[in-house]
Scaffold this active site. Structure first.
Site, PDB file in Angstrom:
ATOM      1  CD  GLU A   1      15.793   8.533  11.269  1.00 41.71           C
ATOM      2  OE1 GLU A   1      16.335   9.478  10.662  1.00 41.71           O
ATOM      3  OE2 GLU A   1      15.980   8.295  12.463  1.00 41.71           O
TER       4      GLU A   1
ATOM      5  CB  CYS B   1      22.924   7.794   0.102  1.00 40.84           C
ATOM      6  SG  CYS B   1      23.538   9.271   0.850  1.00 40.84           S
TER       7      CYS B   1
ATOM      8  NE  ARG C   1      -6.734  20.362 -25.525  1.00 43.39           N
ATOM      9  CZ  ARG C   1      -7.409  21.509 -25.614  1.00 43.39           C
ATOM     10  NH1 ARG C   1      -8.345  21.803 -24.724  1.00 43.39           N
ATOM     11  NH2 ARG C   1      -7.160  22.368 -26.581  1.00 43.39           N
TER      12      ARG C   1
ATOM     13  CB  CYS D   1       4.759  -7.104   8.147  1.00 44.61           C
ATOM     14  SG  CYS D   1       5.272  -5.392   7.917  1.00 44.61           S
TER      15      CYS D   1
ATOM     16  CB  CYS E   1       1.159  -3.980   6.949  1.00 45.27           C
ATOM     17  SG  CYS E   1       1.951  -5.357   6.100  1.00 45.27           S
TER      18      CYS E   1
HETATM   19 ZN    ZN Z   1       4.199  -5.001   5.887  1.00 41.35          ZN
END
Ligand code: ZN
Length: 339
Positions: free
Chosen positions: A128, A181, A7, A240, A243
């Protein structure tokens, strides 16, 4: 072609070629709670080649309402979620190579596990770990799919290194920390919706249909009947640290990882030993018994009754202390038992 996947092969987005690709790929899922058990089941049924699942906790009665891989028997045995998930996933599809890891997804462990992985799925409950996953994704150029839910609300976002903004970029526009949380409870359909988004994106990535990967940030509230999709093309931040050009992967700094943490939404403190090693649980159980403690457990963990608190000790020396949120108090209990 295997009848089993017929499928899925008929579906034009996948086809024979896509199925062959899926069967050669390796997915890493961090967390085997509600999101992790659902995503692991979908991808195992879809016939992924290899699936690694990591979790630090064990199965409890309050998990059964939404964590679809687990049974009452797993609760009675206090099985670690990773071990219970492995058993169930292997029963679902014996073609898939399932690797389960009972432990905390520290940056160190993530960097070890990520080698040869094609896609990572976020099924964790804490910020974290997500930020460490984000840095690992950027450093090793592995796409990953963020997902979170609380109450009837959920959200997801796909990140492809070099193409989309990363989670660290997103923090500048969306306040994601508050979403980590689940103190306010949760309904299973919200979990299922996030699983649907994350696994659909994972399948697109596994068949390498990069054009179809969702680039917007999706969020919904199933109780309030809201569904939003936000464009994120402008969210990439050149400065950043995860990145950007001057990146230094701040969340992979091992020193930054706390060793003692209050677990999300629960009266439980986790303590990780600073020195790595294996405990002999049998010997420890014997010692604690002779000191008068009530101890029970299984090959993976010991559960020790201590009046108001209960301490669960894993083979790697990591412990969960239930019944307190007080870090100092939890540490003193840990030292009393494990020195
Ligand atoms: Zn970034």
């Amino acid at each position: 072609m295997n009848e089993r996947y017929s499928r899925q092969v008929l579906f034009p987005g996948i086809g024979k070629e896509g199925q062959a690709k899926i069967s050669r790929k390796h997915v890493l899922i961090i967390g085997a709670g509600a999101l992790g058990s659902g995503s692991a089941e979908v991808l195992t049924r879809a016939g992924v080649g290899k699936l690694t699942i990591v979790d630090r906790d064990y199965v409890e009665a309050s998990n059964l309402q939404r964590q679809q891989l687990y049974t009452e028997e797993d609760v009675a045995e206090k099985l670690p979620k990773a071990a219970a998930a492995e058993k169930r996933l292997k029963a679902i599809n014996s073609d898939v190579k399932i690797i389960s890891i009972i432990g905390d997804a520290t940056p160190e462990l993530l960097e070890d596990l990520v080698v040869g992985v094609d896609v990572m799925l976020d099924a964790t409950d804490n910020f974290e770990t997500r930020m460490a996953m984000n840095d690992v994704s950027q450093k090793y150029k592995i796409p990953w799919i963020y997902g979170a839910c609380v109450g009837s609300y959920g959200m997801s976002f796909s990140m492809i290194p070099g193409k989309t903004p990363c989670l660290n970029c997103l923090l500048r526009t969306i306040p994601l920390q508050g979403m980590t949380c689940d103190t306010g409870g949760i309904i299973s359909p919200a979990v299922q919706m996030v699983i649907a988004h994350q696994t659909a994106e994972a399948l697109k990535m596994l068949v390498e249909d990069w054009e179809s990967v969702r680039t917007s940030f999706v969020s919904f509230d199933l109780w309030r009947n809201q569904y939003t999709s936000m464009k994120m093309s402008k969210a990439k931040f050149p400065g950043c640290l995860s990145c950007g050009e001057e990146r230094n992967y701040p969340f992979l700094d091992h020193e930054n990882m706390t060793k003692t943490t209050v677990l999300c939404g629960r009266d439980t403190v986790q303590i990780r030993p600073s020195i790595k090693g294996e405990l002999s649980l049998d010997r420890l159980a014997g010692q604690l018994n002779s000191l008068g403690y009530t101890v029970n457990g299984n090959p993976y963990l010991l559960s020790v009754e201590m009046g108001e608190e209960r301490m669960v000790i894993f083979q790697d020396g990591r412990a969960l202390i239930h019944g307190t949120k007080d870090l100092t108090h939890a540490k003193s209990i840990y030292q009393r038992i494990l020195g």
